[in-house]
Design a protein around this motif. Structure first.
Motif, PDB file in Angstrom:
ATOM      1  N   SER A 128      64.493  33.958 -16.777  1.00  0.00           N
ATOM      2  CA  SER A 128      65.184  33.525 -18.129  1.00  0.00           C
ATOM      3  C   SER A 128      66.013  35.041 -18.296  1.00  0.00           C
ATOM      4  O   SER A 128      65.315  36.043 -17.823  1.00  0.00           O
ATOM      5  N   ALA A 129      66.829  35.103 -19.096  1.00  0.00           N
ATOM      6  CA  ALA A 129      67.277  36.518 -19.869  1.00  0.00           C
ATOM      7  C   ALA A 129      66.208  37.214 -20.424  1.00  0.00           C
ATOM      8  O   ALA A 129      65.378  36.351 -21.237  1.00  0.00           O
ATOM      9  N   THR A 145      70.473  36.295 -24.611  1.00  0.00           N
ATOM     10  CA  THR A 145      71.567  35.158 -24.715  1.00  0.00           C
ATOM     11  C   THR A 145      72.169  35.160 -26.263  1.00  0.00           C
ATOM     12  O   THR A 145      73.386  35.004 -26.126  1.00  0.00           O
ATOM     13  N   GLU A 158      70.709  36.527 -17.216  1.00  0.00           N
ATOM     14  CA  GLU A 158      69.896  36.213 -16.238  1.00  0.00           C
ATOM     15  C   GLU A 158      70.443  36.953 -14.808  1.00  0.00           C
ATOM     16  O   GLU A 158      69.187  37.411 -14.330  1.00  0.00           O
TER      17      GLU A 158
HETATM   18  N1  ASP Z   1      68.717  32.451 -21.468  1.00  0.00           N
HETATM   19  C1  ASP Z   1      68.865  31.000 -21.719  1.00  0.00           C
HETATM   20  C2  ASP Z   1      68.520  30.864 -23.211  1.00  0.00           C
HETATM   21  O1  ASP Z   1      68.017  31.577 -23.770  1.00  0.00           O
HETATM   22  C3  ASP Z   1      68.335  30.046 -20.680  1.00  0.00           C
HETATM   23  C4  ASP Z   1      66.821  30.096 -20.894  1.00  0.00           C
HETATM   24  O2  ASP Z   1      66.071  31.162 -21.181  1.00  0.00           O
HETATM   25  O3  ASP Z   1      66.275  29.144 -20.072  1.00  0.00           O
HETATM   26  O4  ASP Z   1      68.653  29.752 -23.671  1.00  0.00           O
END
Ligand code: ASP
Ligand code: MG
Length: 406
Positions: free
Chosen positions: A41-42, A47, A74
């Motif tokens: 993930s980030a 995000t 990401e």
């Molecule tokens: N970075 C994206 C979010 O914060 C996807 C993830 O974390 O799965 O939703």
């Protein structure tokens, strides 16, 4: 030798120190001989920050460009992880979504994965690389970058695991696993060791916090065992797997509480064919999801029609209901926002009777009035007043023998 896909969420890769700790874990498994695919993930909060930047640039950011922007979160973590692994002397390669062959439809912001061609990842694995894949993103037919909806890295991981026929897909997060209920509401909540895909899907309210629900659908479809576990310790978490015989020993596996619903009632609607269609047609046209529907027939050719929608949809649903009520000659429209839906979920319900009775008795003993009831094959839900929600959860948790002695 096993092929393992490991997904790490935002808090697990929140800074370089934590990314480095994730690298330790990945290297350990790699050294033990496993083929490793790491989906990231980030960094926590990134995000959200990117969304807020886009909103500063435009009130309604262009969706295509927003996806290009969000995908950078990401891209950053995947690159950093690969840089770290390489600097420690390991063969590693980062892959953006499209490089990992993740092909999606053309719905920016909530794209669905259509298929995956993970050949490049497979080849790199066979050459001894640790493969690091940017989660949450893919590309559509035009080659445009798309994102998979909030929490979408879970789905990236499961999809890649399915495509590579991985032995397991491990979802590393900041909690120890899936709990019998929300531990913040009920101190006696316990971690569940094994749960079926079906139960996990029904536990969406709890599950959504640890897993994107779409990832569970995917895992179920391709029969990929999911291991939801903490990246901050070595403990086993919760296995989400196909239903098996030994699971049925627990009649109820979990209790959920959904505070996001509202209730709308059309009073004294003529009891005639076609009335329900008149009411639910316009709601569907407005893309409002109706959850529960209850009709109580009165004497005298009239009925009360009650349904629930989420808080987000409440205002629009009420407006539509009031217009329809006039049209069909209903007496009035009543509504309530202060409701909660408590549910008991368990595969064992398929083969045990008396679950509903136990549930109603536990609520009655606390003097909690039930407003609406709905069921599925493995779930019973009751709508009650919101102020009793926590009491109800604790009472049900005890009544179904789920209380741990912590
Ligand atoms: N970075 C994206 C979010 O914060 C996807 C993830 O974390 O799965 O939703
Ligand atoms: Mg998540």
């Amino acid at each position: 030798m096993a092929l393992r896909v490991q997904k790490y969420g935002g808090t697990s890769v929140a800074d370089i120190q934590r990314i480095s700790r994730v690298a330790d874990r990945v290297i350990k498994a790699h050294e033990a001989g496993d083929q490793m695919v790491v989906v990231l993930s980030a960094m926590a909060g990134v995000t959200d920050k990117l969304i807020s930047l886009a909103r500063q640039a435009a009130i309604t950011p262009d969706k295509r460009e927003l996806d290009v922007l969000l995908a950078t979160g990401e891209q950053t973590t995947a690159a950093l992880m690969a840089i770290l692994l390489k600097s420690r002397g390991y063969k590693a390669r980062s892959f953006l979504g499209f490089q990992a062959g993740i092909h999606t439809d053309q719905t920016p912001g909530k794209a669905r994965i259509l298929d995956i061609d993970a050949q490049k990842v497979k080849k790199a694995l066979d050459q001894g690389h640790i493969c690091v894949v940017a989660g949450f993103q893919g590309a559509d037919n035009n080659g445009d970058i798309t994102t998979l909806g909030r929490g979408g890295s879970d789905t990236s991981a499961v999809a890649i695991a399915a495509s590579l026929k991985a032995d397991v897909c491990e979802i590393f997060t900041d909690v120890d696993g899936v709990y019998t209920t929300d531990p913040r509401i009920c101190a006696k909540a316990r971690k569940i060791d094994r749960i079926s895909y079906e139960e996990m899907l029904e536990m969406a309210v709890l599950g959504a916090k640890v897993l994107q629900i779409r990832s569970v659908d995917f895992a179920k479809k391709y029969n990929i065992p999911l291991h939801v576990r903490s990246s901050f310790n070595e403990e086993d978490g919760t296995m989400v797997v196909n239903e098996s015989a030994d699971m049925e020993s627990a009649v109820v596996s979990g209790i959920t509480c959904d505070m996001n619903e509202t209730r709308i009632t059309l009073k004294r609607v003529p009891d005639q064919p076609g009335i329900s269609a008149k009411i639910f047609g316009p709601l569907a046209d407005a893309e409002i999801m109706v959850d529960m529907i209850i009709q109580n027939t009165r004497t005298g050719g009239e009925t009360d029609l009650t349904f629930t929608v989420t808080k987000d949809d409440f205002d629009r649903a009420l407006q539509i209901s009031e217009a329809v009520a006039k049209e069909v000659g209903a007496e009035e429209v009543l509504s309530a926002k202060d409701i909660a839906k408590v549910s008991v979920i368990g595969l064992g319900m398929k083969s045990h009777s008396g679950v509903a009775a136990t549930m109603f008795k536990a609520l009655a003993e606390e003097n909690i009035n039930i407003r609406l009831i709905s069921t599925s094959e493995i779930r019973i839900s009751c709508v009650i007043l919101a102020k009793y929600a926590e009491l109800a959860v604790r009472a049900l948790h005890a009544a179904f023998g789920l209380d741990g002695d912590n």
